[in-house]
Design an enzyme around this catalytic site. Structure first.
Site: not given
Ligand code: CP
Ligand code: NVA
Length: 305
Positions: A102, A129, A132, A224, A264, A292
């Site tokens: 990530r 993502h 997701q 989101d 998400c 997930r």
């Molecule tokens: N939806 C998601 O990816 O959550 P986190 O940021 O908690 O991993």
């Molecule tokens: N769009 C958000 C998603 C978090 C899971 C971010 O990138 O922070």
């Protein structure tokens, strides 16, 4: 499938295979039937951004598959001090059987995959993502029994989650309407890729600035956060720009009567969604978060098994 970097790289058959295996393992887990498909294998998880769901679902998922997961905060490994991604990829490949990352730049994930001899999984970038979006469609499939011919409405920021939903819906033949404020549209290249997949799958793609138009007759309403990780300094500006894109009872009532709500998570009540909607009877966000894990287990089992 060698890596899992983007939903666009998958074939509709790959998506189907992932969903079937995820459903099987979800059922087995509830029945107490073990499925040690990755017995003795190790996943390295590199994080340069925070996480609750991604970290825990991958870590617990690996445990359930008979393997082990290694949490690597980028600040604690040499990558955070400037060690090249290529060296990190080559070295980790000698120790582990898969790498989940990530981070900010999609190009860093692609670089890692280029130099890694083990599968790389994209656990979120600024651009995408994909884990997701796969869990999201799996959730829709559980609730609605099909994907083709349904309509998803995404309202808010044209961010990583929206981009991957465009890819995913177009791949499986689900209509998607994305409503964002001007200047916050989805990535142009991703929209073009989705349109080309949609021609094959029969999905209809609508890109608009009008939330009402997007939500009209939708089976799924999705939003989101307005402030993604890394954009904290823009919070005040963004809240002002996005205020008419809140998913509240009024907007949600324009969707089908049996429409479900997805997010998400993490969610910010009173901003992109009201408590009434996300904590209401048609919200599926906790099932979505659970899924997930099931979907990622299937992705790992297929890539690393
Ligand atoms: N939806 C998601 O990816 O959550 P986190 O940021 O908690 O991993
Ligand atoms: N769009 C958000 C998603 C978090 C899971 C971010 O990138 O922070």
């Amino acid at each position: 499938m060698k890596h899992f970097l983007s939903v666009y790289d998958l074939s509709p058959r790959d998506v189907d295979e992932i969903f079937q295996l995820a459903a099987k393992m979800k059922k087995e887990l509830k029945e107490g039937v073990k499925h040690p498909l990755l017995s003795g294998k190790v996943l390295a998880m590199i994080f340069t951004k925070p996480s609750t769901r991604t970290r825990v679902s991958f870590e617990v998922g690996m445990h359930q598959l008979g393997g082990h997961a290694l949490f690597l905060n980028s600040n604690d490994i040499q990558l955070g001090r400037g060690e090249p991604i290529s060296d990190t990829a080559k070295v980790l490949s000698r120790y582990v059987d898969g790498i989940m990352i990530r981070t900010f730049k999609q190009s860093d994930v692609e670089e890692l995959a280029k130099y890694s001899s083990v599968p790389v999984i994209n656990g979120l970038t600024d651009l995408m993502h994909p884990c997701q979006a796969m869990a999201d469609l799996f959730t829709v499939l559980e609730y609605k029994g099909k994907l083709k011919g349904l309509k998803m409405a995404y309202v808010g920021d044209g961010n990583n989650v929206a981009n991957s939903l465009l890819h995913a819906c177009a791949k499986v033949g689900m209509d998607i309407a994305v409503a964002t404020p001007p200047g916050f549209e989805c990535d142009e290249k991703i929209a073009a890729e989705a349109k080309s997949d949609a021609e094959k799958s029969g999905a209809r793609i609508t890109i608009t600035h009008n939330p009402e138009e997007a939500v009209d007759n939708a089976d799924v309403v999705y939003t989101d956060t307005w402030v993604s990780m890394g954009q904290e300094a823009e919070k005040e500006k963004r809240v002002a720009i996005f205020k008419d894109y809140q998913v509240n009872e009024r907007l949600f009532s324009l969707a089908k009567e049996d429409a479900i709500f997805l997010h998400c998570l993490p969610a910010y009540r009173g901003y992109e969604v009201t408590g009434e909607v996300i904590d209401g009877p048609r919200s599926a966000v906790i099932d979505e978060a659970e899924n997930r894990m099931h979907v990622q287990k299937a992705i790992m089992a297929i890539l690393m098994g």
